[in-house]
Motif scaffolding. Structure first.
Motif, PDB file in Angstrom:
ATOM      1  N   LEU A 105      27.179  41.691  47.753  1.00 18.99           N
ATOM      2  CA  LEU A 105      26.612  42.493  46.682  1.00 18.99           C
ATOM      3  C   LEU A 105      27.720  42.994  45.760  1.00 18.99           C
ATOM      4  CD1 LEU A 105      24.204  44.188  45.483  1.00 18.99           C
ATOM      5  CD2 LEU A 105      24.898  45.996  47.078  1.00 18.99           C
ATOM      6  N   CYS A 106      27.534  42.839  44.461  1.00 16.19           N
ATOM      7  CA  CYS A 106      28.431  43.464  43.488  1.00 16.19           C
ATOM      8  C   CYS A 106      27.612  44.245  42.467  1.00 16.19           C
ATOM      9  CB  CYS A 106      29.258  42.428  42.723  1.00 16.19           C
ATOM     10  SG  CYS A 106      30.425  41.520  43.738  1.00 16.19           S
ATOM     11  N   VAL A 107      28.200  45.315  42.001  1.00 16.93           N
ATOM     12  CA  VAL A 107      27.627  46.129  40.942  1.00 16.93           C
ATOM     13  C   VAL A 107      28.693  46.246  39.864  1.00 16.93           C
ATOM     14  CG1 VAL A 107      26.709  48.410  40.382  1.00 16.93           C
ATOM     15  CG2 VAL A 107      26.300  47.432  42.639  1.00 16.93           C
ATOM     16  N   THR A 108      28.315  46.036  38.602  1.00 18.42           N
ATOM     17  CA  THR A 108      29.290  46.192  37.518  1.00 18.42           C
ATOM     18  C   THR A 108      28.724  47.112  36.449  1.00 18.42           C
ATOM     19  OG1 THR A 108      28.595  44.427  35.990  1.00 18.42           O
ATOM     20  CG2 THR A 108      29.937  43.763  37.870  1.00 18.42           C
ATOM     21  N   TRP A 109      29.609  47.832  35.818  1.00 19.77           N
ATOM     22  CA  TRP A 109      29.216  48.733  34.730  1.00 19.77           C
ATOM     23  C   TRP A 109      30.382  48.898  33.771  1.00 19.77           C
ATOM     24  CZ3 TRP A 109      31.197  53.772  33.731  1.00 19.77           C
ATOM     25  CH2 TRP A 109      30.528  54.469  32.706  1.00 19.77           C
ATOM     26  N   ASP A 110      30.056  48.989  32.491  1.00 16.85           N
ATOM     27  CA  ASP A 110      31.069  49.118  31.459  1.00 16.85           C
ATOM     28  C   ASP A 110      30.618  50.189  30.479  1.00 16.85           C
ATOM     29  OD1 ASP A 110      33.301  48.264  29.690  1.00 16.85           O
ATOM     30  OD2 ASP A 110      31.638  47.627  28.412  1.00 16.85           O
ATOM     31  N   PHE A 119      25.001  41.664  41.236  1.00 14.58           N
ATOM     32  CA  PHE A 119      25.114  40.282  41.702  1.00 14.58           C
ATOM     33  C   PHE A 119      24.756  40.265  43.188  1.00 14.58           C
ATOM     34  CE2 PHE A 119      27.706  38.099  38.379  1.00 14.58           C
ATOM     35  CZ  PHE A 119      28.060  39.188  37.609  1.00 14.58           C
ATOM     36  N   MET A 120      23.934  39.318  43.588  1.00 18.91           N
ATOM     37  CA  MET A 120      23.711  39.106  45.018  1.00 18.91           C
ATOM     38  C   MET A 120      24.080  37.669  45.348  1.00 18.91           C
ATOM     39  SD  MET A 120      20.245  41.351  45.713  1.00 18.91           S
ATOM     40  CE  MET A 120      20.169  41.162  47.496  1.00 18.91           C
ATOM     41  N   ASP A 121      25.070  37.506  46.234  1.00 20.86           N
ATOM     42  CA  ASP A 121      25.556  36.181  46.595  1.00 20.86           C
ATOM     43  C   ASP A 121      25.911  35.366  45.354  1.00 20.86           C
ATOM     44  OD1 ASP A 121      25.350  36.546  49.424  1.00 20.86           O
ATOM     45  OD2 ASP A 121      23.197  36.501  49.164  1.00 20.86           O
ATOM     46  N   PRO A 176      34.974  38.794  35.483  1.00 20.48           N
ATOM     47  CA  PRO A 176      34.148  37.688  34.979  1.00 20.48           C
ATOM     48  C   PRO A 176      33.194  37.197  36.079  1.00 20.48           C
ATOM     49  CG  PRO A 176      36.488  37.286  34.531  1.00 20.48           C
ATOM     50  CD  PRO A 176      36.414  38.475  35.432  1.00 20.48           C
ATOM     51  N   ASP A 177      32.044  36.699  35.665  1.00 19.65           N
ATOM     52  CA  ASP A 177      31.059  36.165  36.606  1.00 19.65           C
ATOM     53  C   ASP A 177      31.697  35.131  37.544  1.00 19.65           C
ATOM     54  OD1 ASP A 177      29.597  37.554  34.748  1.00 19.65           O
ATOM     55  OD2 ASP A 177      28.155  35.965  34.362  1.00 19.65           O
ATOM     56  N   ARG A 178      32.554  34.296  36.960  1.00 17.49           N
ATOM     57  CA  ARG A 178      33.208  33.220  37.715  1.00 17.49           C
ATOM     58  C   ARG A 178      34.048  33.798  38.856  1.00 17.49           C
ATOM     59  NH1 ARG A 178      32.008  28.728  39.186  1.00 17.49           N
ATOM     60  NH2 ARG A 178      33.061  29.264  41.113  1.00 17.49           N
ATOM     61  N   THR A 179      34.720  34.905  38.582  1.00 20.93           N
ATOM     62  CA  THR A 179      35.552  35.532  39.599  1.00 20.93           C
ATOM     63  C   THR A 179      34.689  36.074  40.736  1.00 20.93           C
ATOM     64  OG1 THR A 179      37.153  36.119  37.906  1.00 20.93           O
ATOM     65  CG2 THR A 179      37.312  37.324  39.978  1.00 20.93           C
ATOM     66  N   ILE A 180      33.544  36.617  40.380  1.00 18.09           N
ATOM     67  CA  ILE A 180      32.644  37.139  41.414  1.00 18.09           C
ATOM     68  C   ILE A 180      32.116  36.003  42.276  1.00 18.09           C
ATOM     69  CG2 ILE A 180      30.377  38.229  41.734  1.00 18.09           C
ATOM     70  CD1 ILE A 180      31.171  40.187  39.506  1.00 18.09           C
ATOM     71  N   LYS A 181      31.807  34.869  41.666  1.00 20.35           N
ATOM     72  CA  LYS A 181      31.386  33.710  42.454  1.00 20.35           C
ATOM     73  C   LYS A 181      32.496  33.289  43.424  1.00 20.35           C
ATOM     74  CE  LYS A 181      27.781  31.482  39.747  1.00 20.35           C
ATOM     75  NZ  LYS A 181      27.607  32.313  38.539  1.00 20.35           N
ATOM     76  N   ASP A 182      33.752  33.354  42.959  1.00 21.05           N
ATOM     77  CA  ASP A 182      34.869  33.000  43.839  1.00 21.05           C
ATOM     78  C   ASP A 182      34.988  33.986  45.000  1.00 21.05           C
ATOM     79  OD1 ASP A 182      35.544  30.763  42.401  1.00 21.05           O
ATOM     80  OD2 ASP A 182      37.123  31.735  41.243  1.00 21.05           O
ATOM     81  N   LEU A 183      34.752  35.259  44.733  1.00 22.26           N
ATOM     82  CA  LEU A 183      34.806  36.262  45.794  1.00 22.26           C
ATOM     83  C   LEU A 183      33.763  35.952  46.872  1.00 22.26           C
ATOM     84  CD1 LEU A 183      35.115  39.525  43.676  1.00 22.26           C
ATOM     85  CD2 LEU A 183      36.900  38.532  45.123  1.00 22.26           C
ATOM     86  N   VAL A 189      40.815  35.779  44.869  1.00 25.28           N
ATOM     87  CA  VAL A 189      41.387  35.515  43.570  1.00 25.28           C
ATOM     88  C   VAL A 189      42.104  36.727  43.011  1.00 25.28           C
ATOM     89  CG1 VAL A 189      39.994  33.599  42.768  1.00 25.28           C
ATOM     90  CG2 VAL A 189      39.021  35.879  42.771  1.00 25.28           C
ATOM     91  N   GLN A 190      41.597  37.895  43.333  1.00 24.14           N
ATOM     92  CA  GLN A 190      42.131  39.091  42.720  1.00 24.14           C
ATOM     93  C   GLN A 190      41.850  40.234  43.688  1.00 24.14           C
ATOM     94  OE1 GLN A 190      40.478  39.422  38.762  1.00 24.14           O
ATOM     95  NE2 GLN A 190      41.786  41.149  38.281  1.00 24.14           N
ATOM     96  N   ARG A 191      42.888  40.981  44.056  1.00 20.35           N
ATOM     97  CA  ARG A 191      42.687  42.099  44.975  1.00 20.35           C
ATOM     98  C   ARG A 191      42.178  43.303  44.207  1.00 20.35           C
ATOM     99  NH1 ARG A 191      46.368  40.506  49.265  1.00 20.35           N
ATOM    100  NH2 ARG A 191      46.036  42.546  50.193  1.00 20.35           N
ATOM    101  N   GLY A 192      41.287  44.051  44.857  1.00 22.35           N
ATOM    102  CA  GLY A 192      40.792  45.261  44.230  1.00 22.35           C
ATOM    103  C   GLY A 192      41.926  46.226  43.919  1.00 22.35           C
TER     104      GLY A 192
END
Lengths: 215, 215, 215
Positions: A105-110, A119-121, A176-183, A189-192
């Motif tokens: 699960l991801c949640v994004t806000w700007d 995002f789910m899966d 980016p959406d792509r990065t979340i898919k990689d996670l 790809v990128q550490r928090g």
């Protein structure tokens, strides 16, 4: 060409520390110590979780509280929707029910656009406009497992988390959406930069098991 | 070896035009101009969509109507099933509910065998036999957002689409399962020869926003 | 560099034999002949299946029965949960409903730890502890389509399987999560050593169609 050989033939089994909340309580929780203050105008918050809590039951998934405010709380609502609240009314997403299968699960806000998504899966939701211009305040504490109705106490067992949670990471930007898919697929790809599960300091209270599971 | 370097290191962020139907209306729709007449003995129709419409509510997902017939209409039914109708009774599939998460949906049909299937996010359904020997007629119009009960009018707000839709593509053949999986992950393996979203001509009526979203 | 060329340009269409149970019966089933006796202290059992049976209806997904015991039965329960039973009470998982979309389902169990999990389309469930120390007995028969309440008879149409099933494979060990993900995407990383669908001997009774479908 060793890079290619690596890609084709090597499979590593990666394990990850996982928190197991075995039962409903009003005193089991885990405090997560952030890498920097949570003064945020944007964020991406991700975690893997599974819970068999069902029916008319709220479930707290993430709670960040300062003295007087629920700065960023993520919920599974009574009706199964996912939601988050930035000190006030929340934003809601009608998504597949959480259950025994682990969900990434991801949640994004700007703040600048107010764009809020979940995002789910790796599957992205439609975009909602929420709390444009708002800033999340620093100076509070982040808990998994309980929702503090004061700073820090007044836990309600009927809102507690029961199940497994791991890989909780947070960034101070929208990935980016792509990065979340990689996670989702386990690529680091990128550490928090707000929370990094690999190095995170956890303070455990009550009955919470820490086990290692294959990612 | 430049091809390899490309594969390993380059990530492009691709955006795609997305139609947002913000609310329930009886007059907002988008006509899609086809690349060739829809005289079809087979097809694959794909799109990405998200809608939070729920409960006892039909939702039109795609409508192709000639003078007297609903030649090819795709629905979310009252009970959550997906269906399509080729001028007459429909064929139904019991699938996960559409919701806030974007779903990549494909529908395939082949007249020679009558084989009808749906795909959601690359997962294929069981196969149903439907309208073997039938031919879809040319000469009508294709709409997103509304179901025309005459040519072209009699729209019903209670059947309208509310949400986001993009990447609507159509072929005059049944694509291999593997190709559909590639489409889900964003590989432009094959451009639609009936509708190609990248170059499509859209005629917008009423309140429909066109925005660009990361694919 | 031929390996790379292969990876980039070759797409094979693989077909797989699929069993279709077209309607509810009390006499249609398929016996699967194992490669070795099912005396098991651990297993991974995988299959692809789709069924539109719904509501208050149990569905048998896999039945291994010896003279007096249901040694290993996998069910879709009345309430939609998945479960399996090792001669006695079962273990239950609250997962997304089976439906028209084909689901890749795996069940794993290990006697030494008692760890029991399910996977749906590569997504792993939380882990339950079940029948630690137990051994599944050899000497019975494995059926798809019916649940034998005696050896081998007393079938109940109201528990029968209706739909499509294929790619049923079984191992006498718990496969790594990574391997199960590879199986979902169709990589034949490891052939089942208890059941191997590619070479399996099937004994069909009643009305069951064998067709070939793209994997």
């Amino acid at each position: 060409c060793p890079v290619i050989v690596y890609l084709l033939f090597c499979v590593f089994i990666v394990t990850i520390k996982t928190l197991v909340f075995p039962s409903e309580t009003s005193d089991s929780y885990v405090e997560m110590v952030p890498l920097k203050p949570l003064q945020l105008k944007a964020f991406t918050l991700c975690m893997r979780l599974a819970t068999e809590l069902k029916g008319e039951r709220e479930v707290i998934l993430f709670a960040y509280r300062t003295g007087d405010y629920d700065e960023l709380n993520v919920w599974r609502e009574l009706d199964g929707r996912l939601s988050f609240y930035l000190s006030g009314d929340g934003v809601f997403f009608q998504v597949p029910e959480l259950g025994a299968l682990k969900t990434h699960l991801c949640v994004t806000w700007d703040s600048s656009s107010g764009a809020a998504t979940v995002f789910m899966d790796g599957r992205k939701s439609l975009t909602k406009i929420y709390k444009k211009g708002h800033t999340i305040r620093a100076g509070g504490k982040v808990l998994l497992g309980q929702d503090p109705d004061s700073y820090l106490g007044d836990y309600d067992a009927k809102q507690s988390f029961v199940g497994e949670v791991c890989d909780v990471n947070m960034w101070d930007s929208v990935l980016p959406d792509r990065t979340i898919k990689d996670l989702v697929s386990g690529k680091r790809v990128q550490r928090g930069n707000v929370f990094d599960w690999e190095t995170i300091q956890l303070k455990i209270s009550g009955t919470v098991e820490v086990i290692h599971r294959e990612l």
